[in-house]
Every structure is written in structure tokens, then in C-alpha cells.
Design an enzyme around this catalytic site. Structure first.
Site, PDB file in Angstrom:
ATOM      1  N   GLY A 147       0.970  -1.154   0.224  1.00  0.00           N
ATOM      2  CA  GLY A 147       0.116  -0.050   0.096  1.00  0.00           C
ATOM      3  C   GLY A 147       0.911   1.347  -0.078  1.00  0.00           C
ATOM      4  O   GLY A 147       0.512   2.170  -0.634  1.00  0.00           O
ATOM      5  N   TRP A 174       3.668   1.618  -0.988  1.00  0.00           N
ATOM      6  CA  TRP A 174       4.374   1.773  -2.274  1.00  0.00           C
ATOM      7  C   TRP A 174       3.730   2.408  -3.600  1.00  0.00           C
ATOM      8  O   TRP A 174       4.288   3.316  -4.217  1.00  0.00           O
ATOM      9  CB  TRP A 174       4.765   0.377  -2.782  1.00  0.00           C
ATOM     10  CG  TRP A 174       5.368   0.451  -4.158  1.00  0.00           C
ATOM     11  CD1 TRP A 174       6.649   0.482  -4.566  1.00  0.00           C
ATOM     12  CD2 TRP A 174       4.667  -0.052  -5.372  1.00  0.00           C
ATOM     13  NE1 TRP A 174       6.825   0.698  -5.923  1.00  0.00           N
ATOM     14  CE2 TRP A 174       5.605  -0.129  -6.437  1.00  0.00           C
ATOM     15  CE3 TRP A 174       3.622  -0.478  -5.557  1.00  0.00           C
ATOM     16  CZ2 TRP A 174       5.341  -0.214  -7.875  1.00  0.00           C
ATOM     17  CZ3 TRP A 174       3.103  -0.958  -6.980  1.00  0.00           C
ATOM     18  CH2 TRP A 174       4.257  -0.690  -8.124  1.00  0.00           C
ATOM     19  N   HIS A 175       2.429   2.392  -3.142  1.00  0.00           N
ATOM     20  CA  HIS A 175       1.355   3.152  -4.138  1.00  0.00           C
ATOM     21  C   HIS A 175       1.527   4.578  -3.749  1.00  0.00           C
ATOM     22  O   HIS A 175       1.219   5.273  -4.641  1.00  0.00           O
ATOM     23  CB  HIS A 175       0.076   2.498  -4.290  1.00  0.00           C
ATOM     24  CG  HIS A 175      -0.119   1.340  -4.881  1.00  0.00           C
ATOM     25  ND1 HIS A 175      -0.082  -0.002  -4.405  1.00  0.00           N
ATOM     26  CD2 HIS A 175      -0.371   1.158  -6.292  1.00  0.00           C
ATOM     27  CE1 HIS A 175      -0.230  -0.742  -5.382  1.00  0.00           C
ATOM     28  NE2 HIS A 175      -0.537  -0.229  -6.614  1.00  0.00           N
ATOM     29  N   GLY A 176       1.803   5.062  -2.414  1.00  0.00           N
ATOM     30  CA  GLY A 176       1.870   6.302  -2.295  1.00  0.00           C
ATOM     31  C   GLY A 176       1.450   6.269  -0.603  1.00  0.00           C
ATOM     32  O   GLY A 176       1.070   5.315  -0.090  1.00  0.00           O
TER      33      GLY A 176
END
Lengths: 471, 77, 321
Positions: free
Chosen positions: A314, A316-318
Site C-alpha cells: 500500500g 509503495w503506491h503512495g
């Protein structure tokens, strides 16, 4: 330049022709130059530097790993390599967040291009790990190694390839194969349809709801969420199809990244079908080491490893709460399943429904809804609006569909028909067979023409909004 | 050759009565042995043989034959 | 490439693909043209462009010409402005999507010595690709099929206009003619003799939907083009001025960073003193249905402000009326 830019349709044939008419010895150079050129069109030199740096550094590290014999030295080299690559990734992600004075000097990059850095970094790390675990000898030719990382079809959105899969293919002698060309172009066209006709059209409905969440109550929230779930699938898998189609024209088979993910019968199954190269990567390099390290804690160890892995996914996505919640949800879904799965299996066996088709359908429906629920957090602009969506989605009797006023009925009809055809093709092999005979027959160029016209006429290239109200 | 002892340990952990496990078999080919149950099976093997493997050794395992080799290496020391 | 048979296959394939591409391009363009002709609406909003051009041609110089998007159409009382500054006013404002570049092109050839041209574009003209216009230009081409519009059309614009084909229905749709209507609609008849949109003044404010953030990519080329335009006009005897558009307060606050960057860039290239964006920010209640469109009260305030600014500018810049 992305796969849906007009300039790509000039770039690709040009690169292909140069590639085909170059001697085998120099073909890697053509592809490498094309790949760096492709990446350069984003006008962000810092990304090119990151790519070149990660390529060179991982190349050197791998050779060192192979040379070293002593275990501790090998371990340290691996740790150094992985750390440096991750630092390169982190610095690219943090660059836009620097104080204003610095930030204005750095060219603006959008989300997609900065995500590319993750993909080639992850691939480099997996390469180093493979060399360390001795599953692969290091690549001695810097050109091929760099190309394996930069190869333009997979540069922006993956798939993340294993060195063992892609390097032999890149080295293989290319021979023009009419069948592969045709299959590649058809796959590309399919991907284009998924992206430009379906995903972008679904986006119109999803955006109408999610950009102005408070205007929607009840049914529109449901429709908007499902629309987003489908949008992100068609967008991503469409892009992957275009990548695989392009690569196939050059004689390279990239790994499949999606296998009907919304037909999964559990969240665990879902992650074996969604973004497969990425989930395999986090499985091998994050989950498994954690799980084994914590195996002393028994089931709890595995559960914890799952939660941490997906939390990282999660993040890593933002770093917004939305993405973190999304990751956490998936982690929790999987962690709890470890405990109830054996009991659930026994229950079904006892009820003698374990092979029932209805059970399977039920499981697919539940899984799809669990995944869609998690997407709410992924897509919402803030936690408050996500919370609003969750609390108001139940007020179905108060639903007002006028929020979709202006989005067009014809578009919705097209989407529904396409969804029906895609689902049919998934579940029943007769449709793909019919298509194959069509595309093999004498009228196939007519069908190609129809396909392209369909994309040109039905694709969403503008914003789809009611134009006058935009300013 | 997978020893009977190892085979028994794996099968009992997976709640299977009978399944032929061969050297070159990958974990995923044994019903129920997936990434989620992997740690459990390893722990069971460790308990059975009274030993503890290093995480690194475990990550290097490619198939069941490797696991057998690792067990043999541990027990003959 | 070794094999000559493969070479032949490749050539064959290339020929077939070329034919396919050509056929699809021609089919598409033909369909587009047909659908555009069929959906051409004489009473539609875009058709007002014809009236404005007529107005510009027929109004005697010296006059004040307003160039910009719908912020001008919906936000200026030209009659009042004309009274206050003593020059006839031509309001060329129509829609920002047509692109500032095209708007400037349209007026350049029709301006005469002694005229005053006041450029008041939406902020978005200086971000992203808005300056070049979008698919609305393709629809405009159906009304004014001239070289000027044609050369501003790009392949991507033509692709984006496919919605004209996709939503086409036999029989077509036309905007309801002006008359007693229950809610506001964008029509040609809503404009008055000066080019102001006035039909919206009779309606109450419409809730303004939240909008996506302004594109952060500053378009330096757009700023340079505007600066060049102003310079050239000034040299040929036309007084050219730039003024910031009137924007709704909440939208201004949401996009303050981008707007100040735009203002900074404009200031570097256009030698004008003393104007800042927040002089032209007004409370939300004065806006009709978008962050740029003013209602009756807001329009009056903005017109007064514009008079003040123009007077100030004429004193500083030395242009006389």
C-alpha cells in the site's frame, strides 16, 4: 510517449524496421537506444540517470557476487546492491517533495513515469537475488543486462521479468515470423480496446462519482465503485496486453500479468491472478523471508508477514492513508483467511457442497466485493470521502441517478456489451474459437479494419465531460 | 529419494492420507502446500528432526528433493 | 536480415498495413466531416462566433476588443464598459477550450490602427495544452471552415472529436431556441449585440461542481506567444493589454500556487505594472455556474473593476481614448 500516444504509432514501426534490418550483433543496441529514447520523451532526465545508474550498479554487483566465495562477503554484496537500488528508488519518489526552491528546478513527472522506476529497480533486485541464490549466472554483457531492465514495452508498467526469462530471449537470433507479428499486433489492438474504449469510458462513470463523492447517495456509489474496479483492471491489463503485443513483434514473450482476476474465488487466489509479476516479487522477496523468519510464531508469524507485506504494498503506491488502508485491508483479508480456511474447507466438505458450481459463483461474488470495497480507499480522494462512501452506499432507497446526467447512455450500453462479451470469452471457449476462425479466414483484413474503426469511433480520447461546463 | 519419515511429516501437516512425493516435485504440486502453509510445513519438519534451519538455506530450496538433501545434511552432522 | 523470403513477407505485410491505415484514416475523417455537418447547430453556442466576427468587422475603429474565453462572455457588461471609457466594445469571448492561440489568430487580421485589444484569458490557457485548443476547435471548424481554424487542428484533436460520431443520432439534436426556458442553456441567442452572454442573468446561481486541480505544467510557449502578440500589436499601432480573469475565491485558493507561478512567468515577459491575480478574485456567491462565469451582481462588480484597471492602464501606459 505512452502506448496510446499518436507518436508511438510512428515510433514503433520505425524502431521495428531499423531492428529488422540491423545485424544480429547490434540489435541489442537498437533496442537499448530505442528504450532510452522512449524514456527520454518524458523530459525527466533524472529518471534516465536512475535507470542507467541502477543498470550499471546491479551489473557490477552481480559480477562481484559471482566472484566472491566467502558467504559473509556474498551476503554483504547482496545487501549493498539491494540497498543502493532501493535508495535510488526512494530518491526518485522523494524528489518531488523537496522544498519548493529545489522542486521547481526538477521537471515535473507524473505518477506513471515515476512508478516505472519501481519496476526496473525491483527487477534489478530480483536479478541480484537470483545470482546470490545461484539460480542464475551473472550476465557478462552490459548491453544485454541494461536492455533487460530498460526494454521499452515493459519499461513503464512492467511486467517485472526474471532475468532467467528475458535474457535468453533477448539473446536469441530474431527471425521474422508472420504469425508472431500478426499475433502481436492483434494482442496490441485488444489491449488498446481495453484501455481506450473500456477503461477510459468506465473512468467517466467512476470519476463522476469519486470526484464529487458528496453528490452521490446509494446506487451511484455502488456503480461508481464497480466502475472503478473494472476501470483499473482494463486499464492495467490493457496496457500489459499492449506491452506483450509489442514485445511479441520483436520475438520476446513477456510474462502474463493478469489471469481473470475478478474470477478469483478467494483473496489469496486474487493475488495469483492480479499483477502477477508484482505479487510474485513481493511474495519471494518480502513475504517469504518474513514468514520464514517469524515461523517460530506459528500461524501468527505467517499472518503478521502477510499484513506487513501488504502494508508495504500500500505504501509503495503512495503515502496517503487511502493507499495504506487499502494495503492493510488486503493484508487483513489474507491474514484472517489463514485461520478460518481449514474450518471453511471442512464445513463445505461436510455440507457436500465443496464441488458445487453455486459455491464457486458465490465465492467469486464475495471476493469481487471484498476487492471492490478495498478499492474505495484506493480511489477516494481522502479518508473522509472514503468513509462517506462506505456509510452512504447502503442508502439505496435514496439513490438518485441524476449524478450520471450528461455521461451518455450509449457509452454505458457499449461498456455493458463489452463486459458481457469478455465474460463470455472467459467462461466459454467457443467465443475465442469463433474469433480465431474469423481472424484466420479470408476476410481477416476486413475484421482488422472493423476493429480499428471501432477503437477510433468508440475510444475516449477527450475528457468526455460536458464541454461547456469545463471553465 | 524422499524418505518415508519426511513424507509422513509433510502429509500429516497437510492432512493428506496418501500422495506420492518425488524429488523433483515443486511445493505447489503437493495439494495444500502453498506459500501460506509453507512455514507451517517447514516448522513441522524442524520439529520432527529436532533441528532448525537457517532462513537463507530455506530460501535456496527449489524442490522437495532439495529439502530432503538439507535434512540429510543436518542429520548426518 | 538474412532470408529474402522473410524480406518479401515483411514487405507484403508493410504494404497491407499501409493500406489498412490509409483506409481507416480516410473513413474516419469522412465520418467525422459528415457527422459535424449533420450536427451543426445554427442556434448552438459555438455559432455565436459568426456573430462576433461580423460585429468585429462592422464596428468602426477605434474600438475596444475583448479577447478571451467564456469568462468574458459571462462576465462583462460591454454597454456599461463602453459608456465608461468612451469607445465601442466588441466582446469576442466565447470558450477557453478553443485555445488562446486560435483566439488571437482570429482577431489579429481584423484589428486596425487605434484599436485597443484587451486579452483576458482563463488561467488554464497557460497550463498544459489548453493554449492550442482541443476538440471544440474541430466543432468550430464546422461553423467557420476557414484556413485559420484548419491549420490549428491537430491529429489528436481530430481523434478527440470522435464523440461527435459516437453520440450521433439520425435526425440530430438542436438546442432549444431562445424563449421561455426553465433552466439556463448555452445558445447563440443568449448573446446580445455586443457579444455578451446575457440570458444567464435571469437565472439563479447553479451549484458549482468541484473541479480538478489546475494542471501544474506551466506552458511557457503560451506565455511567450501572448507576449509576442502584445508586442507586435503595440508596434503596429494597436494598444494591447493583458488583464487577469475574474476567478471564484475557492478555486483561486485551491490553485494559488499554480496561479502565482503563472503570474510570475507572465510578469517576466509582459511589461505591465501593478496587476496581480487576487485583484480579480471575488466571493463564490457572485458566480453563476462555473468558477469563471459571473451572475448579474458579480458581472457589475467585475465591469467596474475592469473600468478602473483600464483607466489606470491608460494613464500608466499612455494610451489615450
Amino acid at each position: 510517449m505512452t502506448f496510446t500516444s499518436l507518436s508511438y504509432f510512428l515510433f514503433l514501426p520505425l524502431v521495428y524496421l531499423i531492428f529488422v534490418f540491423t545485424q544480429h550483433r547490434f540489435r541489442w543496441l537498437v533496442l537499448l537506444a530505442a528504450s532510452y529514447g522512449f524514456y527520454a520523451t518524458f523530459n525527466a532526465p533524472q529518471l534516465l540517470i536512475a535507470l542507467a545508474f541502477v543498470s550499471c550498479f546491479s551489473y557490477i554487483c552481480a559480477l562481484q557476487l559471482a566472484k566472491a566465495v566467502e558467504e559473509s562477503r556474498r551476503k554483504r554484496t547482496l545487501q549493498l546492491g539491494a540497498t543502493v537500488c532501493l535508495l535510488a528508488l526512494l530518491s526518485m519518489k522523494l524528489l518531488p517533495r523537496l522544498p519548493q526552491s529545489f522542486a521547481t528546478a526538477i521537471p515535473h513527472v507524473n505518477l506513471m513515469t515515476s512508478i516505472a522506476v519501481s519496476y526496473f529497480t525491483f527487477q534489478a533486485i530480483s536479478y541480484l537475488a537470483d545470482v546470490y541464490l545461484e539460480t542464475r549466472a551473472p550476465e557478462r554483457h552490459l548491453g544485454y543486462h541494461a536492455l533487460a531492465l530498460a526494454f521499452f514495452p515493459k519499461l513503464l508498467q512492467g511486467p517485472i521479468e526474471r532475468a532467467g526469462d528475458i535474457l535468453p530471449q533477448l539473446r536469441r537470433h530474431y527471425e521474422f515470423n508472420y504469425g508472431a507479428m500478426r499475433s502481436g499486433m492483434l494482442l496490441f489492438t485488444l489491449g488498446l480496446y481495453k484501455k481506450v474504449v473500456l477503461a477510459d469510458r468506465l473512468a467517466v462513470y467512476a470519476d463522476v462519482v469519486y470526484d464529487n463523492q458528496r453528490d452521490s447517495i446509494g446506487l451511484p456509489l455502488v456503480i461508481g465503485t464497480y466502475a472503478y474496479a473494472l476501470q483499473i483492471y482494463f486499464d492495467f491489463s490493457g496496457y500489459t496486453d499492449m506491452a506483450r503485443g509489442t514485445a511479441r513483434m520483436f520475438g520476446i514473450e513477456l510474462t502474463e500479468n493478469f489471469k481473470s482476476p475478478y474470477l478469483a474465488n478467494s483473496i489469496a487466489d486474487f493475488w495469483q491472478r492480479w499483477h502477477i509479476s508484482f505479487s510474485r516479487w513481493i511474495l519471494d522477496y518480502i513475504f517469504r523471508p518474513l514468514q520464514l523468519a517469524w515461523r517460530g510464531l506459528g500461524q501468527a508469524g505467517t499472518a503478521l508477514a502477510l499484513i506487513v507485506t501488504f502494508l508495504l504494498c500500500g505504501i509503495w503506491h503512495g503515502t496517503t492513508w487511502g493507499f495504506i488502508t487499502w494495503g492493510l485491508l488486503h493484508g487483513l483479508y489474507l491474514a484472517t483467511s489463514i485461520y478460518y480456511r481449514p474450518h471453511q474447507t471442512n464445513l463445505y466438505k461436510w455440507l457436500r457442497i465443496d464441488r458445487s458450481k453455486w459455491l464457486k459463483a458465490w465465492q467469486i461474488l464475495i471476493t469481487f466485493n471484498l476487492v471492490s470495497f478495498a478499492w474505495i480507499f484506493f480511489r477516494s480522494q481522502s479518508m473522509t470521502s472514503a468513509w462517506y462512501a462506505i456509510t452512504n452506499v447502503w442508502r439505496l432507497s435514496e439513490s438518485r441517478l441524476d449524478v450520471f446526467h450528461g455521461t451518455g447512455k450509449r457509452g454505458a450500453e457499449l461498456v455493458l456489451i463489452s463486459l458481457f462479451l469478455f465474460s463470455w470469452a472467459e467462461l466459454d471457449p467457443t467465443l475465442p474459437r469463433i474469433l480465431h476462425t474469423m481472424f484466420d479466414g479470408r476476410l481477416r483484413w476486413l475484421y482488422y479494419y472493423v476493429c480499428i474503426m471501432l477503437i477510433l469511433l468508440c475510444g475516449v480520447f477527450g475528457t468526455g465531460e460536458f464541454i461547456y461546463g469545463r471553465f | 529419494m524422499i524418505s518415508d519419515r519426511l513424507k509422513r511429516t509433510i502429509l500429516s501437516e497437510l492432512d493428506l492420507d496418501e500422495f506420492d512425493i518425488r524429488d523433483e516435485m515443486l511445493a505447489g504440486e503437493v495439494p495444500g502446500w502453498d506459500s501460506l502453509s509453507h512455514a507451517r510445513i517447514i516448522s513441522a519438519v524442524e520439529t520432527e528432526y529436532g533441528t532448525r534451519f537457517k532462513t537463507l538455506e530455506l530460501l535456496k530450496l527449489r524442490n522437495v528433493g532439495d529439502l530432503q538433501a538439507l535434512v540429510d545434511h543436518r542429520t548426518t552432522k | 536480415m538474412g532470408d529474402s523470403k522473410s524480406k518479401k513477407h515483411l514487405l507484403h505485410l508493410a504494404q497491407k498495413v499501409s493500406v489498412l491505415v490509409l483506409t481507416t484514416v480516410i473513413s474516419y475523417l469522412t465520418l467525422l466531416l459528415v457527422c459535424l455537418r449533420d450536427t451543426r447547430d445554427e442556434h448552438g453556442y459555438l455559432a455565436a462566433q459568426l456573430d462576433k466576427v461580423e460585429l468585429l468587422k462592422n464596428t468602426p475603429s477605434p474600438r475596444l476588443v475583448l479577447v478571451g474565453g467564456s469568462n468574458l462572455a459571462f462576465g462583462v457588461d460591454s454597454a456599461e464598459l463602453s459608456k465608461a471609457i468612451g469607445l465601442p466594445v466588441v466582446n469576442m469571448g466565447l470558450h477557453a477550450s478553443l485555445g488562446l492561440r486560435w483566439m488571437l489568430d482570429c482577431t489579429t487580421s481584423l484589428l486596425r490602427k487605434g484599436d485597443v485589444v484587451v486579452v483576458i484569458p482563463e488561467y488554464e490557457e497557460f497550463t498544459g495544452e489548453t493554449f492550442d485548443g482541443d476538440e471544440l476547435l474541430v466543432q468550430m471548424f464546422a461553423f467557420s471552415p476557414d484556413l485559420n481554424t484548419l491549420r490549428r487542428l491537430s491529429p489528436s484533436m481530430l481523434l478527440k472529436a470522435n464523440s461527435v460520431i459516437f453520440t450521433w443520432t439520425p435526425g440530430g439534436t438542436t438546442a432549444a431556441a431562445a424563449g421561455a426556458r426553465r433552466e439556463f442553456g448555452y445558445t447563440r441567442d443568449g448573446f446580445n449585440r455586443n457579444g455578451d452572454e446575457v440570458s444567464h442573468l435571469a437565472f439563479a446561481n447553479v451549484p458549482i461542481r468541484s473541479q480538478t486541480r489546475m494542471n501544474a505544467n506551466l506552458n511557457r510557449r503560451a506565455v511567450n506567444s501572448l507576449a509576442t502578440f502584445i508586442e507586435e500589436q503595440n508596434r503596429s499601432g494597436v494598444t494591447a493589454i493583458f488583464v487577469f480573469p475574474c476567478l471564484m475565491k475557492t478555486r483561486y485558493q485551491e490553485n494559488q500556487v499554480t496561479i502565482s507561478r503563472i503570474a510570475g512567468e507572465l510578469k517576466k515577459h509582459i511589461p505591465q505594472r501593478s496587476m496581480v491575480p487576487d485583484e480579480f478574485v471575488d466571493d463564490d456567491q457572485y458566480f453563476f455556474n462555473t468558477p469563471y462565469h459571473l451572475n448579474a451582481e458579480g458581472r457589475k462588480r467585475r465591469t467596474d473593476k475592469l473600468v478602473e484597471v483600464l483607466n489606470r492602464s491608460s494613464r500608466e501606459g499612455g494610451w489615450h481614448r
